[in-house]
Design a protein around this motif. Sequence first.
Motif, PDB file in Angstrom:
ATOM      1  N   VAL A  25       2.908 -24.163  63.984  1.00  0.00           N
ATOM      2  CA  VAL A  25       2.294 -24.494  62.697  1.00  0.00           C
ATOM      3  C   VAL A  25       2.458 -25.979  62.354  1.00  0.00           C
ATOM      4  N   GLY A  26       2.801 -26.804  63.348  1.00  0.00           N
ATOM      5  CA  GLY A  26       2.934 -28.241  63.107  1.00  0.00           C
ATOM      6  C   GLY A  26       4.041 -28.854  63.944  1.00  0.00           C
ATOM      7  N   ILE A  27       4.697 -29.869  63.391  1.00  0.00           N
ATOM      8  CA  ILE A  27       5.823 -30.489  64.068  1.00  0.00           C
ATOM      9  C   ILE A  27       7.113 -30.048  63.397  1.00  0.00           C
ATOM     10  N   ASN A  28       8.227 -30.195  64.112  1.00  0.00           N
ATOM     11  CA  ASN A  28       9.513 -29.881  63.492  1.00  0.00           C
ATOM     12  C   ASN A  28      10.576 -30.840  63.998  1.00  0.00           C
ATOM     13  N   ALA A  29      11.608 -30.991  63.200  1.00  0.00           N
ATOM     14  CA  ALA A  29      12.735 -31.843  63.561  1.00  0.00           C
ATOM     15  C   ALA A  29      14.022 -31.102  63.247  1.00  0.00           C
ATOM     16  N   VAL A  30      14.931 -31.073  64.202  1.00  0.00           N
ATOM     17  CA  VAL A  30      16.235 -30.464  63.973  1.00  0.00           C
ATOM     18  C   VAL A  30      17.114 -31.504  63.289  1.00  0.00           C
ATOM     19  N   VAL A  31      17.651 -31.157  62.126  1.00  0.00           N
ATOM     20  CA  VAL A  31      18.451 -32.096  61.340  1.00  0.00           C
ATOM     21  C   VAL A  31      19.760 -31.448  60.947  1.00  0.00           C
ATOM     22  N   ASP A  32      20.743 -32.287  60.679  1.00  0.00           N
ATOM     23  CA  ASP A  32      21.989 -31.795  60.119  1.00  0.00           C
ATOM     24  C   ASP A  32      21.690 -31.181  58.754  1.00  0.00           C
ATOM     25  N   GLU A  33      22.376 -30.119  58.423  1.00  0.00           N
ATOM     26  CA  GLU A  33      22.065 -29.438  57.167  1.00  0.00           C
ATOM     27  C   GLU A  33      22.228 -30.343  55.946  1.00  0.00           C
ATOM     28  N   SER A  34      23.079 -31.350  56.057  1.00  0.00           N
ATOM     29  CA  SER A  34      23.270 -32.264  54.928  1.00  0.00           C
ATOM     30  C   SER A  34      21.997 -33.020  54.568  1.00  0.00           C
ATOM     31  N   LEU A  35      21.015 -33.049  55.486  1.00  0.00           N
ATOM     32  CA  LEU A  35      19.748 -33.739  55.238  1.00  0.00           C
ATOM     33  C   LEU A  35      18.650 -32.819  54.709  1.00  0.00           C
ATOM     34  N   GLN A  36      18.954 -31.550  54.536  1.00  0.00           N
ATOM     35  CA  GLN A  36      17.899 -30.617  54.141  1.00  0.00           C
ATOM     36  C   GLN A  36      17.328 -30.911  52.753  1.00  0.00           C
ATOM     37  N   GLN A  37      18.149 -31.364  51.838  1.00  0.00           N
ATOM     38  CA  GLN A  37      17.617 -31.722  50.525  1.00  0.00           C
ATOM     39  C   GLN A  37      16.652 -32.895  50.642  1.00  0.00           C
ATOM     40  N   ALA A  38      16.980 -33.845  51.522  1.00  0.00           N
ATOM     41  CA  ALA A  38      16.089 -34.981  51.743  1.00  0.00           C
ATOM     42  C   ALA A  38      14.784 -34.528  52.386  1.00  0.00           C
ATOM     43  N   VAL A  39      14.858 -33.573  53.298  1.00  0.00           N
ATOM     44  CA  VAL A  39      13.639 -33.025  53.904  1.00  0.00           C
ATOM     45  C   VAL A  39      12.743 -32.423  52.824  1.00  0.00           C
ATOM     46  N   THR A  40      13.369 -31.709  51.886  1.00  0.00           N
ATOM     47  CA  THR A  40      12.604 -31.140  50.771  1.00  0.00           C
ATOM     48  C   THR A  40      11.891 -32.237  49.993  1.00  0.00           C
ATOM     49  N   GLY A  41      12.605 -33.317  49.693  1.00  0.00           N
ATOM     50  CA  GLY A  41      12.034 -34.402  48.907  1.00  0.00           C
ATOM     51  C   GLY A  41      10.918 -35.144  49.615  1.00  0.00           C
ATOM     52  N   VAL A  42      11.039 -35.306  50.931  1.00  0.00           N
ATOM     53  CA  VAL A  42      10.058 -36.105  51.677  1.00  0.00           C
ATOM     54  C   VAL A  42       8.866 -35.265  52.135  1.00  0.00           C
ATOM     55  N   SER A  43       9.112 -34.288  52.990  1.00  0.00           N
ATOM     56  CA  SER A  43       7.986 -33.542  53.571  1.00  0.00           C
ATOM     57  C   SER A  43       7.732 -32.202  52.914  1.00  0.00           C
ATOM     58  N   GLY A  44       8.784 -31.550  52.401  1.00  0.00           N
ATOM     59  CA  GLY A  44       8.576 -30.263  51.757  1.00  0.00           C
ATOM     60  C   GLY A  44       7.661 -30.371  50.550  1.00  0.00           C
ATOM     61  N   SER A  45       7.977 -31.316  49.664  1.00  0.00           N
ATOM     62  CA  SER A  45       7.150 -31.555  48.475  1.00  0.00           C
ATOM     63  C   SER A  45       6.064 -32.593  48.731  1.00  0.00           C
ATOM     64  N   GLY A  46       6.132 -33.265  49.871  1.00  0.00           N
ATOM     65  CA  GLY A  46       5.259 -34.401  50.159  1.00  0.00           C
ATOM     66  C   GLY A  46       3.770 -34.174  50.007  1.00  0.00           C
ATOM     67  N   PRO A  47       3.217 -33.041  50.494  1.00  0.00           N
ATOM     68  CA  PRO A  47       1.777 -32.848  50.322  1.00  0.00           C
ATOM     69  C   PRO A  47       1.328 -32.941  48.871  1.00  0.00           C
ATOM     70  N   ALA A  48       2.167 -32.455  47.948  1.00  0.00           N
ATOM     71  CA  ALA A  48       1.784 -32.506  46.533  1.00  0.00           C
ATOM     72  C   ALA A  48       1.673 -33.941  46.036  1.00  0.00           C
ATOM     73  N   TYR A  49       2.529 -34.836  46.563  1.00  0.00           N
ATOM     74  CA  TYR A  49       2.432 -36.240  46.149  1.00  0.00           C
ATOM     75  C   TYR A  49       1.082 -36.820  46.575  1.00  0.00           C
ATOM     76  N   VAL A  50       0.681 -36.486  47.806  1.00  0.00           N
ATOM     77  CA  VAL A  50      -0.598 -36.996  48.320  1.00  0.00           C
ATOM     78  C   VAL A  50      -1.757 -36.413  47.521  1.00  0.00           C
ATOM     79  N   TYR A  51      -1.689 -35.123  47.205  1.00  0.00           N
ATOM     80  CA  TYR A  51      -2.749 -34.515  46.393  1.00  0.00           C
ATOM     81  C   TYR A  51      -2.830 -35.175  45.023  1.00  0.00           C
ATOM     82  N   TYR A  52      -1.674 -35.475  44.444  1.00  0.00           N
ATOM     83  CA  TYR A  52      -1.638 -36.108  43.127  1.00  0.00           C
ATOM     84  C   TYR A  52      -2.278 -37.492  43.183  1.00  0.00           C
ATOM     85  N   PHE A  53      -1.977 -38.229  44.247  1.00  0.00           N
ATOM     86  CA  PHE A  53      -2.579 -39.545  44.457  1.00  0.00           C
ATOM     87  C   PHE A  53      -4.092 -39.415  44.607  1.00  0.00           C
ATOM     88  N   MET A  54      -4.522 -38.402  45.369  1.00  0.00           N
ATOM     89  CA  MET A  54      -5.952 -38.180  45.557  1.00  0.00           C
ATOM     90  C   MET A  54      -6.635 -37.802  44.244  1.00  0.00           C
TER      91      MET A  54
END
Length: 289
Positions: free
Chosen positions: A167-196
Amino acid sequence: MSQLTQTSIASLQICFYGAGSMAEAIARGIINKELIKANRISMLNRQNADRLTELNERYGVQTILQGKENESYLQEADIIFLAMKPKDAADAIAGIKAFISPNQLIISVIAGLSIQSIERLLGGHSAVVRAMPNTSSTIGLGATGISYSDRVSAQQTLLTEAIFSSVGINAVVDESLQQAVTGVSGSGPAYVYYFMESMIESAIKLGFSEAAAKELVVQTVLGAAEMVRHTGEEPAELRRKVTSPNGTTQAAIELMQANDFAGTIEKGINRSAERAGELGAAIERSISE
């Protein structure tokens, strides 16, 4: 994907506990890529029969409406996706503890919920994956951050990454980075839609029809993303190439900079990551009560 892994995945039973937009996105991606047949995928929720009917009719997945109880789907699954809302997670996960066995793989896509919390809710004997995909997984263009518990086997790791690769690409990260993943790519599509949205509204105010404004903006965003991917150049370099001194683009960029466009984006991403932590902390408190 190796033939062995592909064959292994095709024979699995997958159960989604939670039937919202993220669960649908992953299931649809898996089905569209023909990784697993729809009749080997079950989708469960607590009470929304209309939603289950919709999913069955749209994709052919199994639900409680096809004759089995939720408990049976959970017990028969090789992989269980935890995809309920964060506010419902603690009670819902604790409620299925009796139907989970140590040989099953548990994959959580619940924002903020730690591996340790899931293990605690399930009794500490489960192989747990924490993943944060985004809804672009629906069309095979998702981005997922993956973290593993110590109990996840090498084969389960391969299966997990094969599923999310479908379903796309994936990256294995330390769990301490999961909140950052949420902020960048998890919620990221909504930022782009908002800009559009803002670009489309601006174009309409300049005199374009709504249809023409949308077409121009969609193609502009698509083309810009493809330029980054196709050329391999940094976005900053591509921006410089189209920003002529004292030209129209420079005038727009300078105004955006003066209004702290970059700073606003950074603050938004940080707030999303922070909110993921807050949701996780709320779940932790509910477990302790």
